[in-house]
Design a protein around this motif. Structure first.
Motif, mmCIF file in Angstrom:
data_model
loop_
_atom_site.group_PDB
_atom_site.id
_atom_site.type_symbol
_atom_site.label_atom_id
_atom_site.label_comp_id
_atom_site.label_asym_id
_atom_site.label_seq_id
_atom_site.Cartn_x
_atom_site.Cartn_y
_atom_site.Cartn_z
ATOM 1 N N ASN A 206 0.831 -1.165 -0.079
ATOM 2 C CA ASN A 206 -0.024 0.001 0.044
ATOM 3 C C ASN A 206 0.869 1.293 -0.061
ATOM 4 N N ASP A 284 -7.247 0.576 -1.365
ATOM 5 C CA ASP A 284 -6.705 0.030 -0.360
ATOM 6 C C ASP A 284 -7.292 -1.635 -0.315
ATOM 7 N N CYS A 287 -4.517 -3.776 -2.099
ATOM 8 C CA CYS A 287 -3.300 -3.823 -1.480
ATOM 9 C C CYS A 287 -3.323 -4.523 -0.418
#
Ligand code: UD1
Ligand code: MG
Length: 445
Positions: A206, A284, A287
């Motif tokens: 991330n 996100d 990730c």
């Protein structure tokens, strides 16, 4: 009976087949959800395309991609496990002794199914955390420990299967082996290492982000590298006449491949839409999900230390980022580089308020921050700006992308002078501002 008794070569062919299927399904699912994401406000502007500053593209495309992956793993459960409840006739073991008839319930691979289900549980937790982060921007102190909790079910099943906790001591420097011997049993420390590995892999993907395709591209490269690594252990002879240890080793790698091959397919399908110029952002959700898949495959394949070798850029980016992540150096919301009007990139900066005084003692936070920044400046990893008395007022951000730009000689001050010699261009913003200028036709990155 091996812990991984369902891992087989026909299963491997099924996983290879799933690679293109996962790619096509992911692409279709992401495109199918794009409008719904835009309508619900899941969208973002590409900060590296200042000439397209008003265009918004769907964010959180990692959600449909990860759902396709988890859906495929769910679908595989009956095919992998339901057909294995028939009793087996007596057979000869490797040492020539007769094994009596094994009943259906004895033959059923309970332990491997537990591993498989605990992996799915960890993945679903990671997807949920990632999506919550996309929606609520969770604070770092909360999102750091959550992947550790999410890895617990898998670690317990690993423990129940007699999971090894020994590591081979490197042969260099020679003093290490002389002190610790060839193999060291880390015991509970190894479990701590594995849970930290899952939180590290989740977050390190991330924070190495911000350029189109980077989040998915790194996951794809690591996944394919791990597949190649596992392929080296696939000795077909180990399945028939091989010792129990070599069969177990081969089967563990087959199990990891059954997770990694469909995952590589999802990466390919998503990369097609996220590569430059990005049509979607992965968010996100992707990730966290990608980091968890890689960690699960490595832990269950018993090659968690090898995983770190494939994460070297991410390890370096994380170490470099630590002063910003832990509050010693100011950390802006976005640390991605700045796009200039001609399409090239420059390092972004973090301003220091108040300036880091050149006389601050090392026992103070300002003194420690200044020391770290000066060391990084000596290594040419950051470019510092000082006022007339030598206090540090600004630093380039501590990421490997900005550090690479600084190493190549691109600094905030060199950008200002390069603008002066290109009068035909619109004047661009300062590196820490969001640019809205247009790029000249045909500019490339
Ligand atoms: C992490 C990084 C942050 C970086 C951001 C970009 C840390 C501590 N955080 O934050 O420095 O700026 O990722 O991904 O290192 N975006 C682009 N182009 C891309 C990808 C993303 O412009 O190729 C922008 C878009 O505006 C998008 C936003 O980044 O909306 C997504 O950021 P998000 O993933 O929420 O940032 P973080 O993960 O919190
Ligand atoms: Mg992100």
């Amino acid at each position: 009976i091996s812990s991984y008794s369902q891992a087989s070569l026909p299963g491997l062919f099924a996983s290879v087949l799933l690679l293109p299927i996962a790619a096509l399904l992911t692409r279709a699912a992401v495109l199918g959800c794009a409008d719904a994401f835009l309508k619900r406000g899941f969208k973002g502007r590409d900060l590296l395309k200042p000439w397209d500053a008003t265009k918004e593209i769907p964010e959180s495309a990692g959600l449909p991609a990860s759902i396709v992956y988890v859906g495929l793993l769910f679908l595989l459960i009956p095919f992998r496990y339901a057909s294995n409840t028939a009793p087996s006739p007596p057979e000869r073991a490797g040492d020539g002794a007769w094994i009596g008839e094994i009943t259906g319930i004895e033959r059923f691979p309970h332990h491997e199914l537990s591993l498989y289900l605990s992996t799915l549980l960890s993945l679903l937790s990671a997807i949920m955390l990632g999506f919550l982060d996309d929606v609520f921007d969770i604070r770092w102190r909360l999102k750091m420990p959550i992947p550790i909790l999410a890895s617990l079910p898998m670690l317990v099943v690993y423990f129940a299967g007699g999971g090894g906790t020994s590591v081979v001591v490197p042969s260099w420097p020679p003093l290490l082996r002389a002190t610790f011997g060839g193999v060291v049993d880390l015991g509970p420390l190894y479990y701590l290492f594995m849970s930290l590995l899952s939180t590290f892999s989740v977050h390190s993907i991330n924070i190495l982000a911000g350029i189109n395709g980077l989040e998915v591209g790194q996951a794809l490269i690591i996944s394919l590298s791990l597949c190649l690594n596992s392929a080296l252990y696939l000795d077909p002879r180990a399945g028939q006449a091989g010792s129990f240890a070599s069969r177990e080793l081969r089967d563990r790698h087959l199990f990891s491949l059954s997770l990694l091959l469909p995952f590589s397919g999802c990466c390919v399908g998503l990369l097609a839409l996220n590569r430059y110029p990005a049509r979607v952002f992965v968010g996100d959700t992707w990730c966290y999900f990608a980091g968890q898949v890689l960690a699960c495959a490595a832990i269950l394949g018993h090659f968690s230390k090898t995983l770190l070798l494939f994460f070297i850029p991410q390890v370096f980016n994380f170490l470099l980022s630590c002063p910003q992540l832990f509050g010693l150096v100011p950390c802006p919301r976005h640390r991605l580089p700045v796009a200039l009007p001609d399409g090239s990139l420059a390092p972004s900066v973090a301003k220091c308020y108040p300036a880091l005084a050149h006389s601050a003692p090392l026992t103070t936070k300002a003194g420690l921050s200044r020391l770290i920044l000066c060391v990084l400046e000596t290594l040419r990893l950051v470019h510092l700006t000082r006022d007339s008395v030598g206090n540090i007022t600004q630093t380039t951000n501590l990421t490997i992308i900005c550090a690479t730009l600084v190493l190549c000689g691109v600094t905030p001050s060199s950008i200002s002078s390069s603008r002066l010699v290109s009068p035909g261009q619109k004047s661009g913003p300062q590196p820490d501002e969001k640019s809205t200028a247009s790029a000249p036709e045909g500019s490339s990155r």
